[in-house]
Design a protein around this motif. Structure first.
Motif, PDB file in Angstrom:
ATOM      1  N   GLU A   1      21.409 -85.856  -7.088  1.00 22.29           N
ATOM      2  CA  GLU A   1      21.630 -84.416  -7.099  1.00 22.29           C
ATOM      3  C   GLU A   1      20.326 -83.650  -7.289  1.00 22.29           C
ATOM      4  O   GLU A   1      20.081 -82.641  -6.632  1.00 22.29           O
ATOM      5  N   VAL A   2      19.469 -84.147  -8.197  1.00 22.72           N
ATOM      6  CA  VAL A   2      18.179 -83.482  -8.413  1.00 22.72           C
ATOM      7  C   VAL A   2      17.365 -83.502  -7.115  1.00 22.72           C
ATOM      8  O   VAL A   2      16.773 -82.504  -6.722  1.00 22.72           O
TER       9      VAL A   2
ATOM     10  N   TYR B   1      16.256 -75.424 -11.033  1.00 17.88           N
ATOM     11  CA  TYR B   1      15.984 -76.744 -11.594  1.00 17.88           C
ATOM     12  C   TYR B   1      16.546 -76.937 -12.995  1.00 17.88           C
ATOM     13  O   TYR B   1      16.282 -77.938 -13.641  1.00 17.88           O
TER      14      TYR B   1
ATOM     15  N   LEU C   1      26.377 -83.903 -15.673  1.00 10.95           N
ATOM     16  CA  LEU C   1      25.073 -84.452 -16.039  1.00 10.95           C
ATOM     17  C   LEU C   1      24.618 -83.941 -17.409  1.00 10.95           C
ATOM     18  O   LEU C   1      24.220 -84.753 -18.256  1.00 10.95           O
TER      19      LEU C   1
ATOM     20  N   PHE D   1      18.643 -84.124 -16.608  1.00 13.98           N
ATOM     21  CA  PHE D   1      18.318 -85.429 -16.031  1.00 13.98           C
ATOM     22  C   PHE D   1      17.040 -85.991 -16.637  1.00 13.98           C
ATOM     23  O   PHE D   1      16.979 -87.161 -17.026  1.00 13.98           O
TER      24      PHE D   1
ATOM     25  N   ILE E   1      23.184 -91.144 -10.024  1.00  9.85           N
ATOM     26  CA  ILE E   1      23.932 -89.997  -9.509  1.00  9.85           C
ATOM     27  C   ILE E   1      23.189 -88.709  -9.861  1.00  9.85           C
ATOM     28  O   ILE E   1      23.113 -87.771  -9.046  1.00  9.85           O
ATOM     29  N   GLY E   2      22.591 -88.669 -11.048  1.00  9.45           N
ATOM     30  CA  GLY E   2      21.787 -87.511 -11.422  1.00  9.45           C
ATOM     31  C   GLY E   2      20.594 -87.349 -10.497  1.00  9.45           C
ATOM     32  O   GLY E   2      20.304 -86.258 -10.009  1.00  9.45           O
ATOM     33  N   PHE E   3      19.929 -88.461 -10.219  1.00  5.03           N
ATOM     34  CA  PHE E   3      18.758 -88.427  -9.349  1.00  5.03           C
ATOM     35  C   PHE E   3      19.113 -87.903  -7.967  1.00  5.03           C
ATOM     36  O   PHE E   3      18.395 -87.080  -7.390  1.00  5.03           O
TER      37      PHE E   3
ATOM     38  N   ASN F   1      15.075 -76.518  -2.304  1.00  5.31           N
ATOM     39  CA  ASN F   1      14.241 -75.449  -2.838  1.00  5.31           C
ATOM     40  C   ASN F   1      12.764 -75.524  -2.490  1.00  5.31           C
ATOM     41  O   ASN F   1      12.097 -74.508  -2.469  1.00  5.31           O
ATOM     42  N   GLU F   2      12.254 -76.714  -2.248  1.00  5.19           N
ATOM     43  CA  GLU F   2      10.817 -76.820  -1.947  1.00  5.19           C
ATOM     44  C   GLU F   2      10.596 -76.618  -0.452  1.00  5.19           C
ATOM     45  O   GLU F   2      10.289 -77.553   0.283  1.00  5.19           O
TER      46      GLU F   2
ATOM     47  N   MET G   1      17.487 -86.907 -20.317  1.00  6.76           N
ATOM     48  CA  MET G   1      18.271 -88.138 -20.425  1.00  6.76           C
ATOM     49  C   MET G   1      17.427 -89.366 -20.101  1.00  6.76           C
ATOM     50  O   MET G   1      17.469 -90.366 -20.820  1.00  6.76           O
TER      51      MET G   1
ATOM     52  N   ARG H   1      18.498 -83.529  -4.131  1.00  6.62           N
ATOM     53  CA  ARG H   1      19.066 -82.570  -3.188  1.00  6.62           C
ATOM     54  C   ARG H   1      18.594 -81.139  -3.522  1.00  6.62           C
ATOM     55  O   ARG H   1      18.333 -80.339  -2.620  1.00  6.62           O
ATOM     56  N   PHE H   2      18.471 -80.856  -4.834  1.00  7.16           N
ATOM     57  CA  PHE H   2      17.954 -79.544  -5.222  1.00  7.16           C
ATOM     58  C   PHE H   2      16.508 -79.380  -4.765  1.00  7.16           C
ATOM     59  O   PHE H   2      16.105 -78.309  -4.322  1.00  7.16           O
ATOM     60  N   ILE H   3      15.739 -80.459  -4.892  1.00 10.44           N
ATOM     61  CA  ILE H   3      14.340 -80.387  -4.455  1.00 10.44           C
ATOM     62  C   ILE H   3      14.280 -80.148  -2.947  1.00 10.44           C
ATOM     63  O   ILE H   3      13.546 -79.286  -2.464  1.00 10.44           O
TER      64      ILE H   3
ATOM     65  N   PHE I   1      19.388 -77.809 -13.761  1.00  9.66           N
ATOM     66  CA  PHE I   1      20.166 -79.032 -13.682  1.00  9.66           C
ATOM     67  C   PHE I   1      19.284 -80.260 -13.871  1.00  9.66           C
ATOM     68  O   PHE I   1      19.694 -81.249 -14.464  1.00  9.66           O
ATOM     69  N   ALA I   2      18.036 -80.171 -13.373  1.00 12.48           N
ATOM     70  CA  ALA I   2      17.127 -81.310 -13.452  1.00 12.48           C
ATOM     71  C   ALA I   2      16.688 -81.570 -14.876  1.00 12.48           C
ATOM     72  O   ALA I   2      16.329 -82.691 -15.224  1.00 12.48           O
TER      73      ALA I   2
END
Lengths: 311, 284
Positions: free
Chosen positions: A109-110, B259, B220, B265, A105-107, A117-118, B268, A112-114, B261-262
């Motif tokens: 979301e991360v 980032y 997270l 992650f 679930i963390g992956f 933003n990229e 972790m 989606r941020f990428i 938030f990352a």
């Protein structure tokens, strides 16, 4: 006579609508079949399935835009989704079941941020469009969705048949035994960790393929297409249809999307604002997930004895 | 310096909210994906009391904690206790908790909409602190958080209920054999865990915008704090929360702020790879 032509006109108006529901259901059925392999058959808790959906879709359309042949782009999208399944499996699958849930679930979301933003790579929030669709030069535009539907149903049938065969093969039996009790297959000398990784990779690759199919249907992908809720659409589909039942998964997808199109009609009748309608749909999904797990965890088509009862 | 201050503020919020997640994780043996949405729920109740009813923030703080705890008790009685009676598996409980998370968050969206909001409190100027700015709100957050953590320490080490809670999270069967009423202790674990989470949620609303997804995005970092600290270890979780808060803020010196938030992650995942039982296991 007028009644007849009237009903034919009505049919013509409703047909594209039915095609749309069937199309989106078949895409989500494929997407959910990937998750069913992981959760239903292997007992893996993947809460970030949407990430592989997104990887498949973005890889395919971006490679296509950069001039890669369409078939190769799709294969690359599927392969990359599978590869990320492998990467996420490494730190988590030796540990307790819930670590995979947290990390996936963390992956998602991360990721989606990428995507947001990229912008040099993904064009950010505006999304990607203008890519090629399969056989778009050959099929007349007004028949294109019908063509997609036939193509997607064929793919769905092919995946369904291969999964059914796999699940009745020795490999599939090892997966089921892992779901029931890991210590049994490992006592028999099976490398449980490696089987779990394979299941996660294959499930993710199937999600990647579904992502490419979704992109061709929508003609557009953006980070907003791949919100965490898509993962839970797949969960609902599986649990509705019955955990560990591939047939149930397909039926579950049909039920869910018919229900969603139904709520769109109802939304014209009830005085709710659009954000409220969206929230209401999610509340229904959440409640359904809770109630099904509490009172009917085997789903509609599931077999009770096929339920993951061990941790 | 500014980043360190910001890191301490967000770190103490993560620590405060994550303690409950960690305790419940260990005692009931499942990870509660709805925990973050209880945090957001508390912030919205405080918002309601403060803005719509015009009470001051201290009253709103108390009301929010009471309401969140009450909600938690209702959920325990309606969902978790019956599921324990049925001997539900860990995975079943996790899926139910994610359903609960969706329901709670979307009730917030349904009632208050998705826009960001803030408390009705006077904006005060920050103080100069070794070349950085620290606002009265930030001081309030840190002081309250540490006071509550101190109270928790007192409760866990000096009172009978605290000892029973620790015993239960150590070994459920042993605790039961030694005559501890597990259902009652579990209920109190929820009350204390969600009470701290609610306090953290109200404080979080002081330093960030209030929106329905605020708890979701805290989830997270909280997980990362729990895993860093070793599941079920409140002191480790506090240390883990501080580390996550600081590393999130310090990362903005080199990475785009999106980032942040990352970071939790990545931290972790690395911990899971090298030391899955947690780094701060020795902080007892």
């Amino acid at each position: 006579m007028t009644g007849l032509t009237g009903s034919a006109g009505c049919f013509d108006a409703i047909l594209p609508y039915i095609v749309t529901i069937l199309l989106i259901s078949s895409i989500y059925a494929i997407f959910a079949l990937g998750l069913n392999l992981e959760w239903g058959f292997t007992g893996l808790l993947n809460f970030g399935h949407v990430a592989f959906f997104a990887i498949g879709a973005y890889t395919t359309v971006l490679l296509d835009l950069w001039g890669c042949p369409l078939v190769l782009s799709i294969i690359a999208g599927v392969a990359l989704a599978g590869f990320f399944g492998f990467l996420l499996g490494i730190p988590t699958l030796r540990l307790r079941a819930d670590y995979l849930a947290i990390v996936t679930i963390g992956f998602s979301e991360v990721l989606r941020f990428i995507l947001l933003n990229e912008e040099w790579l993904t064009r950010g929030p505006f999304g990607v469009y203008g890519f090629e669709r399969p056989f778009q030069d050959v099929i007349p535009y007004q028949y294109y969705n019908t063509f997609l539907l036939i193509l997607y149903v064929a793919i769905l049938v092919a995946i369904y048949a291969s999964l059914e065969r796999l699940m009745h093969s020795p490999w599939g039996r090892v997966l089921k035994s892992i779901r029931e009790d890991e210590s049994v297959p490992s006592a028999l000398g099976k490398n449980v960790f490696w089987y779990k990784i394979q299941s996660l990779m294959l499930g993710s690759a199937i999600a990647g393929l579904a992502g490419a199919l979704l992109a061709f249907y929508l003609q557009y992908v953006s980070p907003a297409t791949f919100k965490p809720i898509e993962t839970f659409h797949a969960w609902i589909i599986i649990i509705l249809g019955g955990t560990a039942s591939n047939r149930g998964t397909i039926v579950g997808a049909l039920i869910l999307w018919t229900f969603f199109s139904g709520t769109k009609f109802i939304s014209r009748l009830v005085p709710l604002e659009s954000h409220q309608m969206g929230a209401f749909r999610m509340i229904v999904i959440g409640l359904l997930l809770m109630l099904l797990m509490m009172y009917k965890p085997e789903g509609i088509f599931g077999k009770k004895e096929e339920l993951a009862l061990s941790d | 310096m500014q980043l360190i201050i910001n890191g301490l503020v967000i770190g103490s919020i993560i620590a405060l909210t994550a303690i409950g997640l960690s305790m419940i994780y260990k005692t009931l043996n499942f990870v509660n994906f709805a925990h973050g949405d209880f945090v957001a729920f508390a912030a919205y109740i405080a918002l309601l009391t403060n803005v719509a009813l015009g009470m001051n923030l201290a009253v709103a703080f108390a009301v929010a904690i009471l309401a969140t705890v009450a909600l938690g008790v209702v959920v325990e009685k309606l969902v978790w206790m019956p599921m324990r009676r049925k001997n539900a598996t860990q995975t079943t409980l996790i899926i139910i908790s994610i359903g609960l998370a969706l329901v709670l968050r979307n009730i917030l969206i349904f009632v208050w909409g998705g826009d960001t909001q803030s408390y009705n409190i006077p904006v005060r100027r920050g103080f100069d602190f070794f070349g950085a700015v620290i606002t009265p709100n930030q001081i309030l957050v840190i002081v309250t958080a540490f006071f509550l953590m101190f109270l928790l320490h007192h409760l866990l080490s000096r009172t009978k209920i605290g000892k029973a809670m620790r015993a239960l999270s150590d070994n459920v069967d042993l605790a039961r054999i030694s005559g501890i009423d597990t259902d009652r202790v579990i209920l109190r674990t929820w009350v204390i865990g969600l009470g701290l989470a609610a306090a953290g949620g109200v404080l979080y609303g002081l330093v960030t915008a209030i929106r329905p997804s605020m708890g979701w995005f805290l989830l997270l970092p909280m997980f990362a704090a729990v895993i860093l600290g070793g599941i079920g270890n409140p002191y480790g979780t506090i240390a883990g929360g501080m580390v996550i808060g600081l590393s999130q803020e310090l990362s903005t010196a080199v990475l785009p702020t999106e980032y942040k938030f990352a970071v939790s992650f990545i931290v972790m995942t690395i911990v899971l790879l090298i030391k899955p039982e947690g780094i701060f296991g020795w902080v007892r």
